[in-house]
Design a protein around this motif. Structure first.
Motif, PDB file in Angstrom:
ATOM      1  N   GLU A  67     -11.408 -12.311   5.395  1.00 24.83           N
ATOM      2  CA  GLU A  67     -11.860 -12.774   4.078  1.00 24.83           C
ATOM      3  C   GLU A  67     -12.475 -11.609   3.294  1.00 24.83           C
ATOM      4  O   GLU A  67     -12.286 -11.478   2.089  1.00 24.83           O
ATOM      5  CB  GLU A  67     -12.940 -13.859   4.216  1.00 24.83           C
ATOM      6  CG  GLU A  67     -12.476 -15.127   4.846  1.00 24.83           C
ATOM      7  CD  GLU A  67     -12.180 -16.228   3.840  1.00 24.83           C
ATOM      8  OE1 GLU A  67     -12.438 -16.008   2.644  1.00 24.83           O
ATOM      9  OE2 GLU A  67     -11.677 -17.282   4.264  1.00 24.83           O
ATOM     10  N   ASN A 127      -8.728  -7.735  -3.958  1.00 25.26           N
ATOM     11  CA  ASN A 127      -8.445  -8.529  -5.154  1.00 25.26           C
ATOM     12  C   ASN A 127      -7.904  -7.677  -6.300  1.00 25.26           C
ATOM     13  O   ASN A 127      -6.986  -8.071  -7.000  1.00 25.26           O
ATOM     14  CB  ASN A 127      -9.719  -9.232  -5.632  1.00 25.26           C
ATOM     15  CG  ASN A 127      -9.815 -10.650  -5.110  1.00 25.26           C
ATOM     16  OD1 ASN A 127      -8.798 -11.286  -4.835  1.00 25.26           O
ATOM     17  ND2 ASN A 127     -11.039 -11.143  -4.962  1.00 25.26           N
ATOM     18  N   PHE A 128      -8.522  -6.535  -6.501  1.00 28.60           N
ATOM     19  CA  PHE A 128      -8.110  -5.684  -7.623  1.00 28.60           C
ATOM     20  C   PHE A 128      -7.723  -4.290  -7.143  1.00 28.60           C
ATOM     21  O   PHE A 128      -7.762  -3.333  -7.901  1.00 28.60           O
ATOM     22  CB  PHE A 128      -9.236  -5.583  -8.664  1.00 28.60           C
ATOM     23  CG  PHE A 128      -9.629  -6.922  -9.234  1.00 28.60           C
ATOM     24  CD1 PHE A 128      -8.810  -7.562 -10.150  1.00 28.60           C
ATOM     25  CD2 PHE A 128     -10.807  -7.541  -8.842  1.00 28.60           C
ATOM     26  CE1 PHE A 128      -9.159  -8.806 -10.669  1.00 28.60           C
ATOM     27  CE2 PHE A 128     -11.164  -8.783  -9.355  1.00 28.60           C
ATOM     28  CZ  PHE A 128     -10.338  -9.412 -10.273  1.00 28.60           C
ATOM     29  N   ARG A 129      -7.382  -4.194  -5.870  1.00 27.64           N
ATOM     30  CA  ARG A 129      -7.034  -2.887  -5.329  1.00 27.64           C
ATOM     31  C   ARG A 129      -5.695  -2.943  -4.601  1.00 27.64           C
ATOM     32  O   ARG A 129      -5.429  -3.876  -3.848  1.00 27.64           O
ATOM     33  CB  ARG A 129      -8.095  -2.415  -4.320  1.00 27.64           C
ATOM     34  CG  ARG A 129      -9.439  -2.068  -4.931  1.00 27.64           C
ATOM     35  CD  ARG A 129     -10.396  -1.677  -3.807  1.00 27.64           C
ATOM     36  NE  ARG A 129     -11.687  -1.235  -4.303  1.00 27.64           N
ATOM     37  CZ  ARG A 129     -12.745  -2.016  -4.406  1.00 27.64           C
ATOM     38  NH1 ARG A 129     -12.664  -3.286  -4.064  1.00 27.64           N
ATOM     39  NH2 ARG A 129     -13.892  -1.525  -4.845  1.00 27.64           N
ATOM     40  N   SER A 130      -4.898  -1.899  -4.791  1.00 24.78           N
ATOM     41  CA  SER A 130      -3.615  -1.807  -4.089  1.00 24.78           C
ATOM     42  C   SER A 130      -3.782  -1.092  -2.758  1.00 24.78           C
ATOM     43  O   SER A 130      -3.013  -1.313  -1.820  1.00 24.78           O
ATOM     44  CB  SER A 130      -2.596  -1.038  -4.929  1.00 24.78           C
ATOM     45  OG  SER A 130      -2.376  -1.697  -6.150  1.00 24.78           O
ATOM     46  N   PHE A 131      -4.759  -0.213  -2.684  1.00 24.78           N
ATOM     47  CA  PHE A 131      -5.067   0.519  -1.463  1.00 24.78           C
ATOM     48  C   PHE A 131      -6.543   0.266  -1.145  1.00 24.78           C
ATOM     49  O   PHE A 131      -7.295  -0.118  -2.025  1.00 24.78           O
ATOM     50  CB  PHE A 131      -4.843   2.028  -1.644  1.00 24.78           C
ATOM     51  CG  PHE A 131      -3.405   2.387  -1.943  1.00 24.78           C
ATOM     52  CD1 PHE A 131      -2.513   2.627  -0.910  1.00 24.78           C
ATOM     53  CD2 PHE A 131      -2.951   2.459  -3.245  1.00 24.78           C
ATOM     54  CE1 PHE A 131      -1.183   2.944  -1.168  1.00 24.78           C
ATOM     55  CE2 PHE A 131      -1.616   2.771  -3.521  1.00 24.78           C
ATOM     56  CZ  PHE A 131      -0.744   3.013  -2.484  1.00 24.78           C
ATOM     57  N   PHE A 154      -6.041   5.304  -5.007  1.00 22.40           N
ATOM     58  CA  PHE A 154      -4.713   4.888  -5.449  1.00 22.40           C
ATOM     59  C   PHE A 154      -3.587   5.456  -4.600  1.00 22.40           C
ATOM     60  O   PHE A 154      -2.439   5.509  -5.032  1.00 22.40           O
ATOM     61  CB  PHE A 154      -4.531   5.253  -6.932  1.00 22.40           C
ATOM     62  CG  PHE A 154      -5.569   4.595  -7.805  1.00 22.40           C
ATOM     63  CD1 PHE A 154      -5.434   3.266  -8.187  1.00 22.40           C
ATOM     64  CD2 PHE A 154      -6.707   5.291  -8.200  1.00 22.40           C
ATOM     65  CE1 PHE A 154      -6.393   2.636  -8.955  1.00 22.40           C
ATOM     66  CE2 PHE A 154      -7.680   4.669  -8.976  1.00 22.40           C
ATOM     67  CZ  PHE A 154      -7.530   3.343  -9.348  1.00 22.40           C
ATOM     68  N   SER A 180       1.216 -15.824   5.317  1.00 25.20           N
ATOM     69  CA  SER A 180       0.508 -15.342   4.118  1.00 25.20           C
ATOM     70  C   SER A 180      -0.822 -16.046   3.922  1.00 25.20           C
ATOM     71  O   SER A 180      -1.147 -16.494   2.830  1.00 25.20           O
ATOM     72  CB  SER A 180       1.345 -15.535   2.847  1.00 25.20           C
ATOM     73  OG  SER A 180       2.582 -14.955   2.986  1.00 25.20           O
ATOM     74  N   TYR A 227      -3.706 -14.812   3.941  1.00 24.88           N
ATOM     75  CA  TYR A 227      -4.482 -14.008   2.995  1.00 24.88           C
ATOM     76  C   TYR A 227      -3.496 -13.270   2.101  1.00 24.88           C
ATOM     77  O   TYR A 227      -2.801 -12.358   2.553  1.00 24.88           O
ATOM     78  CB  TYR A 227      -5.393 -13.031   3.754  1.00 24.88           C
ATOM     79  CG  TYR A 227      -6.316 -13.746   4.690  1.00 24.88           C
ATOM     80  CD1 TYR A 227      -7.502 -14.308   4.214  1.00 24.88           C
ATOM     81  CD2 TYR A 227      -5.978 -13.925   6.023  1.00 24.88           C
ATOM     82  CE1 TYR A 227      -8.321 -15.021   5.060  1.00 24.88           C
ATOM     83  CE2 TYR A 227      -6.800 -14.641   6.872  1.00 24.88           C
ATOM     84  CZ  TYR A 227      -7.978 -15.180   6.383  1.00 24.88           C
ATOM     85  OH  TYR A 227      -8.791 -15.902   7.215  1.00 24.88           O
ATOM     86  N   ILE A 228      -3.455 -13.683   0.858  1.00 25.63           N
ATOM     87  CA  ILE A 228      -2.429 -13.195  -0.064  1.00 25.63           C
ATOM     88  C   ILE A 228      -2.504 -11.686  -0.287  1.00 25.63           C
ATOM     89  O   ILE A 228      -1.499 -10.986  -0.183  1.00 25.63           O
ATOM     90  CB  ILE A 228      -2.531 -13.978  -1.400  1.00 25.63           C
ATOM     91  CG1 ILE A 228      -2.033 -15.410  -1.157  1.00 25.63           C
ATOM     92  CG2 ILE A 228      -1.732 -13.297  -2.516  1.00 25.63           C
ATOM     93  CD1 ILE A 228      -2.333 -16.378  -2.269  1.00 25.63           C
ATOM     94  N   ASN A 229      -3.707 -11.193  -0.572  1.00 27.89           N
ATOM     95  CA  ASN A 229      -3.841  -9.752  -0.843  1.00 27.89           C
ATOM     96  C   ASN A 229      -3.632  -8.920   0.424  1.00 27.89           C
ATOM     97  O   ASN A 229      -3.006  -7.867   0.391  1.00 27.89           O
ATOM     98  CB  ASN A 229      -5.231  -9.435  -1.411  1.00 27.89           C
ATOM     99  CG  ASN A 229      -5.459 -10.126  -2.736  1.00 27.89           C
ATOM    100  OD1 ASN A 229      -4.548 -10.258  -3.542  1.00 27.89           O
ATOM    101  ND2 ASN A 229      -6.685 -10.588  -2.957  1.00 27.89           N
ATOM    102  N   ARG A 250       0.101  -8.697   1.125  1.00 28.94           N
ATOM    103  CA  ARG A 250       0.801  -7.769   0.231  1.00 28.94           C
ATOM    104  C   ARG A 250       0.539  -6.323   0.663  1.00 28.94           C
ATOM    105  O   ARG A 250       1.462  -5.524   0.817  1.00 28.94           O
ATOM    106  CB  ARG A 250       0.338  -7.971  -1.218  1.00 28.94           C
ATOM    107  CG  ARG A 250       1.022  -7.015  -2.207  1.00 28.94           C
ATOM    108  CD  ARG A 250       0.327  -7.021  -3.577  1.00 28.94           C
ATOM    109  NE  ARG A 250      -1.036  -6.545  -3.493  1.00 28.94           N
ATOM    110  CZ  ARG A 250      -2.113  -7.290  -3.713  1.00 28.94           C
ATOM    111  NH1 ARG A 250      -2.002  -8.555  -4.059  1.00 28.94           N
ATOM    112  NH2 ARG A 250      -3.314  -6.762  -3.589  1.00 28.94           N
ATOM    113  N   PHE A 303       3.256  -3.791   2.394  1.00 29.04           N
ATOM    114  CA  PHE A 303       3.555  -2.577   1.628  1.00 29.04           C
ATOM    115  C   PHE A 303       3.427  -1.355   2.545  1.00 29.04           C
ATOM    116  O   PHE A 303       4.274  -0.460   2.553  1.00 29.04           O
ATOM    117  CB  PHE A 303       2.593  -2.481   0.439  1.00 29.04           C
ATOM    118  CG  PHE A 303       2.694  -1.198  -0.332  1.00 29.04           C
ATOM    119  CD1 PHE A 303       3.861  -0.837  -0.983  1.00 29.04           C
ATOM    120  CD2 PHE A 303       1.598  -0.337  -0.412  1.00 29.04           C
ATOM    121  CE1 PHE A 303       3.951   0.353  -1.684  1.00 29.04           C
ATOM    122  CE2 PHE A 303       1.674   0.846  -1.113  1.00 29.04           C
ATOM    123  CZ  PHE A 303       2.849   1.194  -1.758  1.00 29.04           C
ATOM    124  N   SER A 344       6.229  -1.111   5.119  1.00 29.91           N
ATOM    125  CA  SER A 344       7.521  -0.653   4.588  1.00 29.91           C
ATOM    126  C   SER A 344       7.607   0.875   4.534  1.00 29.91           C
ATOM    127  O   SER A 344       8.693   1.435   4.403  1.00 29.91           O
ATOM    128  CB  SER A 344       7.753  -1.235   3.193  1.00 29.91           C
ATOM    129  OG  SER A 344       6.942  -0.548   2.244  1.00 29.91           O
TER     130      SER A 344
END
Lengths: 126, 197
Positions: free
Chosen positions: B106, B113-117, B121, B147, B149-151, B154, B158, B161
């Protein structure tokens, strides 16, 4: 003197340096470039799409990211309520990555990384 | 010569160190030799170690990751910021109690929530540490598949991959299977002829 009147942000990286897209990816890229012309009506769709993706196509940056970003930019700056941050969190997350890695904005939009948005629950399949 | 030794039968295989070595091998002129051993531990309480010219220079996850970050700062970035995440991964993400793991996931979920890494970046030591530990946790398979936890999903997919994450883990799994096959052949006196693909 609004942000909207600024010339389009300068690209930081050479577009030709993006990896070549497969036919399928190119179709997806063009689909989103087109849908982005009709934001705000497609905002919810874009947010949903980005829920599971770091970039618009594949797992790497492409021109589609830059194109779609340019259409969302003015909106990104207008979202500040918890409701908007929550509703568009995936667009904000993606756009922040795009602006910091693909563009050189004079005035990047700011993200409140610790905004307390409610946790998302995966929608049950109908 | 630098060698990364990993205990393949360890309760939690140290994928983070393996991923870090992949960053070095693909991003620098240096080559870290991988040495997979089909044992529970290399030595008492040690499941991963790095040796340089036959001398052990770092052992266990935090020391090994920090060693790589110090030696190859151009490819393994963000050492300082990673310390809290290495600790988080070690203390909270290795648990096999789903309820406890959920609490920690959690935290990661809201961090993303607002971060890709995890930090900044691009890939950094924090991503390597957290992904590596989660990848070894047997509870994660269903967490990702559903899924929950959605974030986290993702972000996790990522990273997976990227060949420095997903493909390297696969390579290890295949190598271990090969080692076990050979061992089995030897123990049965080599009667059964193994077939090579």
């Amino acid at each position: 003197m609004s942000d909207l009147e600024q010339p389009l942000q300068k690209l930081r990286i050479d577009v030709s340096a993006f990896p070549k897209l497969s036919a399928e990816e190119a179709a997806l890229a063009s689909q989103w470039t087109t849908l982005a012309l009709r934001l705000p009506e497609n905002l919810a769709k874009l947010n949903e799409f980005l829920k599971t993706r770091t970039y618009i196509v594949g797992n790497s940056p492409s021109e589609a990211d830059v194109d779609v970003f340019s259409q969302t930019e003015s909106m990104l700056r207008s979202w500040s309520s918890i409701e908007d941050l929550s509703r568009y969190r995936h667009i904000i997350r993606w756009a922040d990555l795009v602006q910091h890695t693909l563009l050189e904005p004079k005035t990047p939009f700011t993200v409140n990384y610790s905004a307390e948005v409610p946790r998302e629950i995966k929608a049950k399949p109908e | 010569m630098t060698t990364l030794s990993l205990a393949a039968k360890a309760p939690l295989i140290d994928y983070a160190s393996l991923v870090a070595s992949a960053f070095v091998n693909t991003g620098t002129d240096n080559q870290i030799t991988l040495d997979f051993q089909d044992v529970k531990e290399l030595e008492k309480d040690i499941t991963v170690s790095v040796s340089k010219d036959e001398k052990v220079v770092a052992s266990n996850i935090d020391n090994v990751l920090n060693f790589f970050a110090e030696e190859y700062p151009q490819v393994i970035i963000g050492k300082e910021e990673a310390q809290e995440w290495i600790k988080f991964a070690k203390d909270e993400l290795t648990v096999k109690d789903f309820k406890k793991l959920s609490v920690s996931l959690e935290k990661l979920e809201s961090h993303l929530n607002f971060r890709s890494f995890i930090v900044g970046f691009k890939f950094s030591l924090s991503d390597i540490a957290v992904w590596g530990v989660l990848r070894a946790n047997p509870l994660m398979g269903s967490v990702i598949k559903n899924s929950v936890y959605i974030n986290v999903t993702r972000w996790y997919q990522f990273l997976e991959s990227d060949k420095r994450f997903g493909a390297v883990v696969e390579l290890m799994t295949k190598s271990i299977a090969e080692i076990r096959k050979l061992a089995k052949q030897q123990s049965t006196g080599g009667k059964k002829e193994g077939h090579k693909a």
